[in-house]
Design a protein around this motif. Sequence first.
Motif, short mmCIF file in Angstrom:
data_model
loop_
_atom_site.label_atom_id
_atom_site.label_comp_id
_atom_site.label_asym_id
_atom_site.label_seq_id
_atom_site.Cartn_x
_atom_site.Cartn_y
_atom_site.Cartn_z
N ILE A 1 -0.30 -8.17 -6.92
CA ILE A 1 -0.37 -8.54 -5.50
C ILE A 1 0.82 -9.42 -5.12
N VAL A 2 1.05 -10.46 -5.94
CA VAL A 2 2.15 -11.38 -5.64
C VAL A 2 3.49 -10.64 -5.68
N GLY A 3 3.67 -9.80 -6.71
CA GLY A 3 4.92 -9.05 -6.84
C GLY A 3 5.11 -8.09 -5.67
N GLY A 4 4.03 -7.45 -5.25
CA GLY A 4 4.10 -6.54 -4.11
C GLY A 4 4.59 -7.24 -2.86
N GLN A 5 4.09 -8.45 -2.66
CA GLN A 5 4.53 -9.19 -1.48
C GLN A 5 6.00 -9.58 -1.59
N ALA A 6 6.44 -9.90 -2.82
CA ALA A 6 7.86 -10.23 -3.02
C ALA A 6 8.72 -9.01 -2.75
N LEU A 7 8.23 -7.85 -3.19
CA LEU A 7 8.95 -6.60 -2.94
C LEU A 7 9.11 -6.38 -1.43
N GLN A 8 8.02 -6.60 -0.70
CA GLN A 8 8.08 -6.41 0.75
C GLN A 8 9.17 -7.28 1.38
N ARG A 9 9.21 -8.55 0.95
CA ARG A 9 10.19 -9.46 1.54
C ARG A 9 11.61 -9.09 1.15
N ALA A 10 11.77 -8.66 -0.10
CA ALA A 10 13.13 -8.41 -0.59
C ALA A 10 13.74 -7.17 0.05
N VAL A 11 12.97 -6.08 0.14
CA VAL A 11 13.58 -4.86 0.68
C VAL A 11 13.12 -4.56 2.10
N GLN A 12 12.30 -5.47 2.68
CA GLN A 12 11.89 -5.36 4.09
C GLN A 12 11.27 -4.00 4.44
N VAL A 13 10.26 -3.61 3.66
CA VAL A 13 9.46 -2.46 4.05
C VAL A 13 8.18 -3.01 4.69
N PRO A 14 7.46 -2.21 5.48
CA PRO A 14 6.22 -2.73 6.09
C PRO A 14 5.22 -3.18 5.02
N SER A 15 4.51 -4.27 5.30
CA SER A 15 3.51 -4.78 4.34
C SER A 15 2.47 -3.72 4.03
N ALA A 16 2.26 -2.82 4.99
CA ALA A 16 1.24 -1.78 4.80
C ALA A 16 1.51 -0.98 3.53
N LEU A 17 2.78 -0.82 3.17
CA LEU A 17 3.11 -0.07 1.96
C LEU A 17 2.49 -0.73 0.73
N ILE A 18 2.51 -2.06 0.73
CA ILE A 18 2.00 -2.78 -0.44
C ILE A 18 0.50 -2.57 -0.58
N VAL A 19 -0.19 -2.57 0.56
CA VAL A 19 -1.64 -2.33 0.53
C VAL A 19 -1.92 -0.94 -0.04
N ALA A 20 -1.15 0.05 0.45
CA ALA A 20 -1.34 1.43 -0.02
C ALA A 20 -1.04 1.52 -1.51
N LEU A 21 0.01 0.83 -1.93
CA LEU A 21 0.42 0.86 -3.34
C LEU A 21 -0.66 0.25 -4.24
N ASN A 22 -1.25 -0.87 -3.77
CA ASN A 22 -2.35 -1.48 -4.50
C ASN A 22 -3.47 -0.48 -4.71
N GLY A 23 -3.79 0.24 -3.64
CA GLY A 23 -4.85 1.23 -3.72
C GLY A 23 -4.52 2.29 -4.75
N LEU A 24 -3.29 2.77 -4.74
CA LEU A 24 -2.88 3.80 -5.70
C LEU A 24 -3.01 3.31 -7.13
N VAL A 25 -2.59 2.07 -7.35
CA VAL A 25 -2.67 1.52 -8.71
C VAL A 25 -4.12 1.51 -9.18
N VAL A 26 -5.01 1.04 -8.29
CA VAL A 26 -6.43 0.99 -8.65
C VAL A 26 -6.93 2.39 -9.00
N VAL A 27 -6.63 3.36 -8.14
CA VAL A 27 -7.11 4.73 -8.36
C VAL A 27 -6.58 5.28 -9.69
N PHE A 28 -5.30 5.11 -9.93
CA PHE A 28 -4.70 5.66 -11.14
C PHE A 28 -5.27 5.00 -12.40
N VAL A 29 -5.38 3.68 -12.36
CA VAL A 29 -5.87 2.99 -13.55
C VAL A 29 -7.31 3.41 -13.84
#
Lengths: 310, 316, 404
Positions: free
Chosen positions: C317-345
């Motif tokens: 979660i913390v890394g995802g937020q850092a990613l958002q700030r560093a490359v300036q993609v919408p925060s929504a991507l991080i939420v979606a990515l979290n979901g994908l990680v959960v599903v895959f794991v």
Amino acid sequence: MSEVFTTAVMVAVVASAIRLAVPLLLAALGETFGQRSGVLNLGVDGIMLLGAFSGYYAVLKTDNVWLGLLAGAIVGLVLGLASAVIAVTLKAEQGISGIGVYLFGLGMSDLLFQKLVGTPIPIDQFPGVDIPILSDIPYIGEMFFQHSLVIYLAFLSIPVATFVINRTTFGMKIRAVGEYPDAADTLGVSVAGVRYATEIIGGTLAGIAGAVLAITLGIFQQNLTNGAGFIAIALVYFGAWRPTGIMLGALLFGFVNALVLELKTLEIIPRDLSNLASMAPAIITILALVFVARRFRAPSALTKPFTRGK
Amino acid sequence: MKSRTITLVVLMAAFALIAAACSSDDSAEGFRIAIVAPSASNDLAFTQSMVDSANRIEGAEVAVTDGTFVVEDAAVALRDYATEGYDLVIGHGSQYGGSLSEIAPDFPETSFAWGTAADTFGLPNVYSYEAASDQGGEVMGIMAAALSQAANVGIVGPIEVGDAKLYVDGFEKGVLEQNPGATVNINYIDSFSDVALASEAAQSLIGAGADVMSGTAQMTVGAVGVASTEGVLWFGTQSNQTSLAPEIVVASQVYHWENMLEDMIAKIKDGTLGGEVYEINFANEGLVIEYNEDYDLPGDVKDLGEAKIDEFKNEG
Amino acid sequence: MSIHLSHQQRRILAYSIPVLAVFAALLFGAIMLVLLGANPFEGYSEMFIGAFGSGNALIATILKATPLLFVGTGIVIAFRANVINIGAEGQMVLGGLFATMAALYLPEMPSFIMVPVILIAGLAGGALWGWIPGALKAYYRVNEILSTIMLNIVAVQLMSYLLRGPLIDPAEIERGTRIPQTERLMESADLPLLFGSDRFHIGPVLAVLVAIATYYLLWRTPLGYRLRAVGLSEHAARYAGIPVRRTIALALTMSGALAGLAGAVLVFGSESHRMVTDGSTMGFTGSAGFNGIVAALLGGLHPIWTIPASFLFGGLIVGGQALQRAVQVPSALIVALNGLVVVFVVAADRYRVRLLSTDGRAQEVEDDGKMPLDEEDSALGAVYDAAPMGTDSYGQDESGDDPP
């Protein structure tokens, strides 16, 4: 208080309750199919959100609300299929993979909205259809027969679902797989096949529920459903896995919400206590379940992945 | 009202500074602004107003972390942007103040701003800003009362707090000022995000007789839709909401933060990193009523509103 | 599996599966990053650095993991007793509110008294919000999924009511800004800081201790035995004279109590040392009530394994937020990515379990309560297999048909 109980106000509240109930009803109905066959899908809200966005986007591009509904259904179908792969083939923990699907839908719908649309643009809404003759009945007509076509269709799906579950071979298989998967398997019913089917039905209905919500509102926004998918899951338990029970639950939840709004408009609820009144739909739903004797139990194979010969 | 006086002094000083600075280097070239905000940057409301304003500043580099409704996550983001060396780090949510007051002292070289609020915590590197949204509310309330044939106006609110409360109270005041006998029904739905409930609240207000409505916060997009279907007039706030329903939106109060931001930038370049409270209002053109050109607003009604705006301008 | 692998090889492969699943999800994320015009390599290196790459990053990750661990441990207790608790969001809110009220209304006392007091208050608030669905399930057969979802709604309205009414900072009324938050709570109730850090408080240590204590509770005490016995088979437990209903209510109460503790830690370990709301549960909890369930399951429903699972999920979660700030993609991507990680794991978990399934030794260890990961079925599945979740087996109607 007399102001509240004027017929005009009550008519408006009932009409409002029906509108609020419909997305919950459709999503809960879909979830019922899955649960009756033994699969819990906690990702309903995520599927609703992606269905809502695709429905919204399709209407935005084509100006055709029915294509929007179709888009929501297709996206829901695909996500239902994906949920089935995860829950049935990969036998993942159902509660948890659902939370993953929810988060994915929440983020993805918002991301697509930001990238493909930008700021909210209004779209066409479902046309209203007054049912001939019936809509002219005083009060009753306004409450029940002056809605948009999808709302009638949603309520028509209740007897259809009841019929499918209780009176068809397919329904019998669903129940068998949900209660006695081993026995069903021995009798040659494909447990996985039935569960794939119910998950796809569930996903499709959740996608439609989302699209109905977006097209009824005529707009999309980040987290449009605001947790409606979770309430829909709660209503499946409220309705004890029976379509009619679920309909009653959705209507009760919608009715209390609408009534609270009306009481706020009329300033019968003081503004300081507004939040306390907003608890009412949730509390009354729980209490209703306490006071109505529960004589039903969950499908016994619910959340259990099926492995032959175990 | 003490803060208003401070603001006034600050603004006068600011204008003097701008005038002085205008002749020299007033470009924001290479100036780095970071915004941390609670809702989506396309919400047609609070967050969008700031993101749009910052993007209007020429030459500035703007970084945005939106959708940060979790205060602790916002704190991490604010800290990170400060560490990254942004010149101005904006916490665009009044709920971020508590965290900001803890973070700012750790970065004495960085300038912070937060709002809407009127408190810089006595820190030399914190600006705060607020919007006199009650002013615009009052102006539009007056016009709403003049337009309402039923003398019945409805307002949809989120939760009765902060900027939303300020606006709703101002709107109600305006309506009653114009027509003391008018009915004003207010419905706070107790959510910032429930679009469906906001739309039913609008239905309920229309059912209670409203023929002119307004509302604040991002979930009101649902209410505008209902107003549009029912042919009820609408006044928007925070961002220009005309695009939501061109046939019924009369006007929107729009927050223009860019003058304020430009002023802050000039000050920061001069070495003043904070300590001042800004207020955007009609007098400093931070608040602007943007009329819907497609709506045929009767001249006398518009005059009522403009007169009130002038009153605010002369006051402030 | 035709290839013969040694016990050790199987183990290593098994434990690398969740990691591979995370990589698979991140690969999907990389595609999305490319579509959004960002460099995925840059993004992911920022993500890693943001989560684990510096002292500050580690502190942020650990602090993010803390509520996940509290909630996750509570989830373990509930699931072991075959109860689903998806009400941790509301229970955290109640814990935060109770602790806040304790600090607001009690006289100022020294830190060594105040800190335990607010923690106990948080525990009590969460326990109350867990006991309600527990008792409703045990005595009135109200399904806990229904009641916890509904109680989350009640909790958020209660929070809004209290924070904009009775508990609001008087200065907010004076200034007219009306932010729904309390005043800065008394300093003696601040969670003590450790290692000379300005943010690292005792919360994470407490969470780890609670996880260890829960392990002992579940596998070394009669109460723990009762909880697990009810979870394995209600019928057998009843036959053995265990008070099944009381145990079910207790499981949810304990689960809620730990979520409440997480709520108290969130308030008193926050930067602002006050409770503030945006009118949603997520705004207060950061979805820890849901993510804690994920952490618990990633930890194989074992309190000790939930510790590293929470840490990794917090880092995500913390890394995802850092990613958002560093490359300036919408925060929504991080939420979606979290979901994908959960599903895959979660989806890959099957393969991990299968790898370990033919491992005879693992079964023995499980009986000792040390290695629940090594069951033939995955841990939760085993619980379900023994007694299907949600089954209120108090002699109800067996028919699958609609009522007449």
